[in-house]
Design an enzyme around this catalytic site. Structure first.
Site, PDB file in Angstrom:
ATOM      1  N   GLY A  69     118.861  -9.751  80.359  1.00  0.00           N
ATOM      2  CA  GLY A  69     118.677 -10.705  81.451  1.00  0.00           C
ATOM      3  C   GLY A  69     117.277 -11.268  81.553  1.00  0.00           C
ATOM      4  O   GLY A  69     116.841 -11.648  82.632  1.00  0.00           O
ATOM      5  N   LYS A  70     116.555 -11.352  80.442  1.00  0.00           N
ATOM      6  CA  LYS A  70     115.185 -11.868  80.490  1.00  0.00           C
ATOM      7  C   LYS A  70     115.190 -13.361  80.825  1.00  0.00           C
ATOM      8  O   LYS A  70     114.447 -13.809  81.693  1.00  0.00           O
ATOM      9  CB  LYS A  70     114.487 -11.614  79.148  1.00  0.00           C
ATOM     10  CG  LYS A  70     114.408 -10.135  78.789  1.00  0.00           C
ATOM     11  CD  LYS A  70     113.611  -9.880  77.546  1.00  0.00           C
ATOM     12  CE  LYS A  70     114.288 -10.314  76.282  1.00  0.00           C
ATOM     13  NZ  LYS A  70     115.489  -9.566  75.938  1.00  0.00           N
ATOM     14  N   THR A  71     116.034 -14.121  80.139  1.00  0.00           N
ATOM     15  CA  THR A  71     116.130 -15.556  80.413  1.00  0.00           C
ATOM     16  C   THR A  71     116.564 -15.778  81.852  1.00  0.00           C
ATOM     17  O   THR A  71     116.014 -16.628  82.566  1.00  0.00           O
ATOM     18  CB  THR A  71     117.163 -16.193  79.472  1.00  0.00           C
ATOM     19  OG1 THR A  71     116.952 -15.688  78.167  1.00  0.00           O
ATOM     20  CG2 THR A  71     117.053 -17.688  79.476  1.00  0.00           C
ATOM     21  N   GLU A  97     141.436  13.094  65.472  1.00  0.00           N
ATOM     22  CA  GLU A  97     140.672  12.838  66.694  1.00  0.00           C
ATOM     23  C   GLU A  97     140.654  14.048  67.610  1.00  0.00           C
ATOM     24  O   GLU A  97     139.622  14.396  68.184  1.00  0.00           O
ATOM     25  CB  GLU A  97     141.250  11.631  67.452  1.00  0.00           C
ATOM     26  CG  GLU A  97     141.245  10.338  66.672  1.00  0.00           C
ATOM     27  CD  GLU A  97     139.883   9.963  66.146  1.00  0.00           C
ATOM     28  OE1 GLU A  97     138.868  10.308  66.778  1.00  0.00           O
ATOM     29  OE2 GLU A  97     139.823   9.332  65.067  1.00  0.00           O
ATOM     30  N   GLY A 115     112.130  -6.395  76.288  1.00  0.00           N
ATOM     31  CA  GLY A 115     113.365  -5.635  76.434  1.00  0.00           C
ATOM     32  C   GLY A 115     114.388  -6.043  75.406  1.00  0.00           C
ATOM     33  O   GLY A 115     114.258  -7.101  74.787  1.00  0.00           O
ATOM     34  N   PRO A 116     115.401  -5.205  75.212  1.00  0.00           N
ATOM     35  CA  PRO A 116     116.434  -5.508  74.215  1.00  0.00           C
ATOM     36  C   PRO A 116     117.193  -6.785  74.572  1.00  0.00           C
ATOM     37  O   PRO A 116     117.154  -7.228  75.723  1.00  0.00           O
ATOM     38  CB  PRO A 116     117.359  -4.287  74.261  1.00  0.00           C
ATOM     39  CG  PRO A 116     117.012  -3.546  75.491  1.00  0.00           C
ATOM     40  CD  PRO A 116     115.634  -3.929  75.886  1.00  0.00           C
ATOM     41  N   PRO A 117     117.874  -7.398  73.592  1.00  0.00           N
ATOM     42  CA  PRO A 117     118.578  -8.635  73.875  1.00  0.00           C
ATOM     43  C   PRO A 117     119.698  -8.433  74.902  1.00  0.00           C
ATOM     44  O   PRO A 117     120.353  -7.401  74.906  1.00  0.00           O
ATOM     45  CB  PRO A 117     119.182  -9.038  72.520  1.00  0.00           C
ATOM     46  CG  PRO A 117     118.793  -8.014  71.542  1.00  0.00           C
ATOM     47  CD  PRO A 117     117.970  -6.982  72.192  1.00  0.00           C
TER      48      PRO A 117
HETATM   49  P1  ADP Z   1     118.186 -12.070  77.296  1.00  0.00           P
HETATM   50  O1  ADP Z   1     117.376 -13.294  77.566  1.00  0.00           O
HETATM   51  O2  ADP Z   1     117.524 -10.810  77.759  1.00  0.00           O
HETATM   52  O3  ADP Z   1     118.680 -11.954  75.897  1.00  0.00           O
HETATM   53  P2  ADP Z   1     120.037 -13.361  79.040  1.00  0.00           P
HETATM   54  O4  ADP Z   1     119.202 -13.549  80.242  1.00  0.00           O
HETATM   55  O5  ADP Z   1     120.228 -14.531  78.150  1.00  0.00           O
HETATM   56  O6  ADP Z   1     119.508 -12.144  78.201  1.00  0.00           O
HETATM   57  O7  ADP Z   1     121.438 -12.787  79.513  1.00  0.00           O
HETATM   58  C1  ADP Z   1     122.654 -13.368  79.125  1.00  0.00           C
HETATM   59  C2  ADP Z   1     123.675 -13.311  80.237  1.00  0.00           C
HETATM   60  O8  ADP Z   1     123.972 -11.960  80.583  1.00  0.00           O
HETATM   61  C3  ADP Z   1     123.203 -13.927  81.515  1.00  0.00           C
HETATM   62  O9  ADP Z   1     123.456 -15.286  81.544  1.00  0.00           O
HETATM   63  C4  ADP Z   1     123.999 -13.193  82.571  1.00  0.00           C
HETATM   64  O10 ADP Z   1     125.259 -13.761  82.750  1.00  0.00           O
HETATM   65  C5  ADP Z   1     124.181 -11.827  81.966  1.00  0.00           C
HETATM   66  N1  ADP Z   1     123.210 -10.861  82.485  1.00  0.00           N
HETATM   67  C6  ADP Z   1     122.274 -10.213  81.762  1.00  0.00           C
HETATM   68  N2  ADP Z   1     121.566  -9.370  82.530  1.00  0.00           N
HETATM   69  C7  ADP Z   1     122.032  -9.496  83.781  1.00  0.00           C
HETATM   70  C8  ADP Z   1     121.686  -8.897  85.043  1.00  0.00           C
HETATM   71  N3  ADP Z   1     120.708  -7.999  85.150  1.00  0.00           N
HETATM   72  N4  ADP Z   1     122.385  -9.268  86.127  1.00  0.00           N
HETATM   73  C9  ADP Z   1     123.371 -10.170  86.029  1.00  0.00           C
HETATM   74  N5  ADP Z   1     123.733 -10.773  84.896  1.00  0.00           N
HETATM   75  C10 ADP Z   1     123.098 -10.453  83.764  1.00  0.00           C
END
Ligand code: ADP
Length: 529
Positions: A108-110, A325, A103-105
């Site tokens: 919330g993957k991490t 605009e 998925g895009p950056p």
């Molecule tokens: P990725 O790994 O996809 O780049 P992260 O998991 O690092 O994204 O997301 C960064 C931050 O964005 C998280 O720490 C959280 O605070 C917020 N976030 C992202 N997605 C969600 C979600 N689905 N629900 C709640 N918070 C989210």
């Protein structure tokens, strides 16, 4: 000779003994001895080295991750692999060794990977794949080995590899320096993944935004055999994410999450989290105690377009920008794919001098590339509206360059339209071989531009009162909301109804047919009775 050596050794021994004997009194030697003792301790500790890649205090639960709907169910299953592993094993179900989150950056993957570890109550090891990639061959591979060694010693555990594509690219694709190292690292990763196959002690979760370039060996069954796609959140998803992040903040009772969610089309979780933070900081700065809808909306603007720049402008400049605009908005409101105007503003933002019209567009049509020919023509017309307005309101000899950027957009869109074979003159696909027809293509693009330009002029000419009203309000208030704009459109606009789409025409025809069939049936029934 030998005796001499022995003598010397003997002397040395004696020396050492002598030193040790005196050392107890000599403070320096005492220190040295202490050091030696502590050195022994250090060596002993190094056998039980603290895990380097373990992330401590991971306290994320599924309730912290919002807006994912069914995807959450899939991950809840992974938690079960840990908590009910025995049950799966007894029934001969193979537990997947690797899960790939694509998925895009910022979606919330991490966070999800942490939530899996948090819910299952297991250790969480994480590393970014870019850490594997070093210039020295072998360093990456040894890091992979160390990571899995630690994970195995501290099982059950989740190993999270961020940005897997940094190392998991198809082998042999990278030539020159770095290629060999990557290949070696990847091979080690494959070996490590195989080591845990099906046992469910260590589950690897990797994230990537390019699953298409991964080495086929990585995604074969038994390794990262489960792929979970995490898209950008939709309207409801955005609302839920905002709510999750609002939990720990003092929010106003009547906060309209829906309004904020609908203004943040296309944003991901990380951006939404940031919006709540920015809003909270602004609230503190103003000395207030509650976050309001307005705070969040403003923060959304800051997140999207940068800080507000409170520059002074002459009233004539404000008017010129407002015309620019307003023209786009007034023309856009005529077209079905572009009439969803969220707001317009002429407030300058840092780094951008001009104003802004936010139009909500159909995601599938615009992002996934399913635009009709008519929509592209409408887009070109909207982009040419500022130029047309400049001519209508200031005259040919007073033209400025305020419309330069939008006209450029129109130009390239017109060219793409011809190249794509969508124009009247060049039907079919013969435009793919263009080398000898550049002139033709440009002439055709110019014809389209002129046609759209006339269309923009006609719409603006028809809506002079509406334009004057919108410009007046913009200069006065600097921003217009959706509601304010559409009230003006209702009052002063002259919007021609669009020709009905083919689908609608077909529906009408079908209804007509059904009616005549019904009538026929009735008459035949009456005749027979
Ligand atoms: P990725 O790994 O996809 O780049 P992260 O998991 O690092 O994204 O997301 C960064 C931050 O964005 C998280 O720490 C959280 O605070 C917020 N976030 C992202 N997605 C969600 C979600 N689905 N629900 C709640 N918070 C989210």
């Amino acid at each position: 000779m030998r005796e001499l050596e022995r003598e010397m050794e003997g002397i040395e021994e004696e020396d050492e003994e002598g030193e040790e004997g005196t050392g107890e009194k000599n403070p320096y030697l005492q220190m040295a001895m202490q050091f030696m003792k502590s050195g022994a301790r250090v060596r002993r500790a190094s056998n039980k080295r603290l895990p380097e890649y373990l992330e401590r205090g991971v306290d994320v639960k599924f309730t912290d991750v919002a807006g994912l709907g069914k995807i959450r169910l899939e991950l809840e299953e992974i938690v079960k692999f840990f908590t009910h592993g025995e049950m799966y094993r007894r029934r001969g179900v193979k537990i997947p060794g690797g899960i790939l989150l694509c998925g895009p950056p910022g979606v919330g993957k991490t966070l999800l990977a942490k939530a899996v570890a948090g819910e299952a109550g297991v250790n969480f090891f994480s590393i970014s794949a870019s850490q594997f990639v070093e210039i020295y061959v072998g360093v990456g591979a040894s890091r992979v080995r160390a990571l899995y060694q630690e994970a195995r010693e501290n099982a059950p555990s989740v190993v999270f590899i961020d940005e897997l594509d940094a190392v998991g690219r198809e082998r042999g694709l990278i030539k020159g320096s770095g290629g060999q190292e990557r290949d070696a690292t990847l091979n080690q990763l494959l070996v490590s993944l195989d080591g845990f196959e099906g046992r469910g002690e260590v589950i690897t979760i990797a994230s990537t935004n390019r699953p298409d370039i991964l080495d086929p060996a990585l995604v074969r069954p038994g390794r990262f055999d489960r792929k979970i796609f995490i898209p950008k959140p939709g309207l409801i998803g955005r609302m839920e994410i905002l709510q999750v992040h609002a939990r720990k903040k003092p929010m106003a009772e009547d906060l309209d999450y829906m309004a904020v969610a609908s203004m943040t089309d296309g944003m991901v979780g990380a951006e939404l989290a940031n919006i709540v933070e920015i809003a909270a900081i602004n609230m503190m700065r103003d000395g207030r105690t509650e976050l309001t809808t307005d705070d969040l909306l403003q923060a959304a603007q800051i997140e999207e377009r940068g800080m507000l720049d409170r520059k002074d402008r002459s009233s004539e400049t404000w008017r010129q920008v407002a015309i620019n605009e307003a023209a786009m908005a007034v023309v856009a409101v005529n077209f079905p794919d572009m009439k969803n105007i969220e707001f317009l503003t002429i407030n300058p933002r840092a780094g951008r001098e001009l104003g802004y019209v936010r139009v909500k567009m159909d995601h599938i049509k615009f992002k996934e590339g399913m635009l009709s020919r008519q929509s592209i023509l409408d887009h070109i017309t909207v982009q040419l509206a500022p130029r047309a307005a400049d001519e209508l309101w200031y005259g040919e000899d007073q033209l400025s360059t305020i419309w330069a950027e939008t006209s450029d957009n129109a130009r390239s869109a017109a060219r793409s339209l011809v190249l794509g074979g969508l124009s009247d003159k060049h039907h079919g696909l013969n435009n793919f071989w263009v080398a000898d027809r550049i002139n033709d293509i440009d002439t055709e693009a110019l014809r389209i531009l002129n046609m759209c330009y006339e269309r923009a002029k006609e719409i603006l000419g028809r809506n002079r009162t509406l334009m004057d009203e919108v410009v007046g309000k913009l200069v006065q208030k600097k921003s217009l909301t959706k509601q304010e704009f559409f009230t003006l459109v209702e009052l002063y606009g002259s919007i021609k109804p669009m020709p009905p789409s083919i689908l609608e025409l077909r529906k009408i025809k079908r209804l007509e047919l059904e009616e005549t069939v019904m009538k026929l049936d009735m008459t035949t029934a009456r005749n027979s009775s």
